[in-house]
Enzyme design. Structure first.
Site, mmCIF file in Angstrom:
data_model
loop_
_atom_site.group_PDB
_atom_site.id
_atom_site.type_symbol
_atom_site.label_atom_id
_atom_site.label_comp_id
_atom_site.label_asym_id
_atom_site.label_seq_id
_atom_site.Cartn_x
_atom_site.Cartn_y
_atom_site.Cartn_z
ATOM 1 C CE LYS A 55 -3.752 -2.314 2.113
ATOM 2 N NZ LYS A 55 -4.581 -2.814 3.611
ATOM 3 C CD GLN A 99 -3.458 -4.313 6.737
ATOM 4 O OE1 GLN A 99 -3.443 -3.532 5.926
ATOM 5 N NE2 GLN A 99 -3.927 -5.348 6.312
ATOM 6 C CG ASP A 122 -10.001 -0.264 5.125
ATOM 7 O OD1 ASP A 122 -9.797 -0.730 3.989
ATOM 8 O OD2 ASP A 122 -9.315 -0.751 6.093
#
Ligand code: NAD
Length: 320
Positions: A55, A99, A122
């Site tokens: 990422k 994460q 997200d």
């Protein structure tokens, strides 16, 4: 005679989206701001480290500022909440990604709810989930990346969705439920199946589009598919055994030679939730690897850009 299935190339679609994002990031930078993403990676889970590294690398490629925060696995929920609060308050950070999975002692839902909805790249915050469900998010919606990537594959491959029978297998908050909501918003007739569903094969055989997000290698077999259907494979499953390899990629099939050679070299290979024999009877399918998985990071980059733009537009409206 039926024609060969179309392979829906996720890598090519992801690359197009990343190029579009890079162009828009360049425009944002010349307008005076650089979209910024903060990634919180707790502890040292090897798979999470790999995901986060890629990422951060993609941010650099597209001109997006990124920052990694890497607290130890022993960090408390309160300390993590303080990190999130400071990221929420920063003007140079547009997107916050925590994460997952987090260590068991951390209150994950509490932490995800603490991310400011306008920085929730997200798409897991209840406000963004609600906007997705109500279909009111518009282009500014921060939607979960993997399902959003699936919709981009369908759209950019000109696969009809409106009025089609779509069957989603899996009801997770990350993939199954949000992709079902997106398909409903795109006017498909949607059935969601899961581990308690009866007569699953009867249902999947009615589908024009099947999205498989289960986490079981080769779960959807050729008998469960209507010939010509579009198959979207979300699963990422590593297989190591020789028997499994032979089941997925029989040595008698010359088209599997490359995959078998890769397995010989690495001792494992990745397969999806859909069996290759089902792909063979489909009209179109996403391969694993190189299908849905390729889109997830591209959509994260797109969400970071959207978050940056939306927040600045809102601030400028409020100043007027
Ligand atoms: P999950 O474990 O949270 O959910 C799995 C779902 O499958 C559950 O809803 C369950 O009801 C259903 N299921 C399990 N057994 C079943 C059965 N026998 N019949 C019908 N349904 C059954 O998983 P997830 O997070 O949604 O991920 C699913 C798969 O997608 C995994 O392989 C994961 O690695 C992969 N994934 C890929 C990406 C990507 O970027 N490509 C992103 C997220 C997840």
């Amino acid at each position: 005679m039926s024609s060969a299935p179309r392979v829906l190339n996720g890598l090519a679609i992801a690359s197009d989206i990343k190029a579009e994002v890079a162009g828009e990031v360049a425009t944002a930078r010349s307008a005076g701001y650089t979209p910024g993403l903060a990634v919180v990676l707790v502890g040292d889970v090897p798979a999470s480290q790999i995901y986060v590294r890629s990422k951060v690398k993609t941010c650099a490629e597209l001109g997006i500022y990124s920052e990694m925060i890497t607290p130890p696995a022993t960090i408390s929920t309160e300390e993590l909440l303080a990190i999130v609060a400071s990221l929420n308050a920063r003007n140079d950070i547009d997107g916050i990604l925590i994460q997952l999975p987090l260590p068991a002692h951390v209150d994950t839902p509490l932490l995800l709810d603490a991310v400011a909805p306008e920085k929730d790249v997200d798409g897991f915050h209840p406000v963004n989930v609600g906007r997705l469900l109500s279909g009111t998010g518009g282009d500014d919606l921060l939607a979960p990346c993997t399902p959003a990537g699936i919709m981009q594959i369908l759209k950019r491959s000109a696969i009809p969705v409106a009025g089609q029978n779509a069957v989603v297998i899996g009801r997770s908050n990350i993939v199954g439920k949000p992709v079902a909501a997106m398909l409903i918003n795109a006017s498909a007739t949607v059935t969601v199946c899961h581990s308690k569903t009866h007569n699953l094969a009867e249902i999947t055989r009615q589908a024009d589009i099947v999205v498989a997000a289960i986490g079981r290698p080769g779960f959807l077999t050729a008998e469960m598919v209507r010939p010509g259907a579009t198959l979207i494979d979300v699963g990422i499953n590593r297989i190591t055994g020789e028997a499994e390899l032979a089941e997925f990629f029989p040595p008698t099939h010359p088209e599997h030679a490359d995959r078998r050679a890769l397995w010989e070299k690495r001792g494992s290979t990745v397969v999806g939730d859909i069996h290759p024999a089902a792909f063979a009877v489909s009209g179109a399918y996403t391969p694993v690897p190189g299908g849905v998985g390729a889109l997830t990071i591209a959509m994260l980059m797109k969400n970071t850009l959207t978050a940056a733009r939306t927040r600045r537009e809102k601030a400028s409206r409020e100043r007027k």
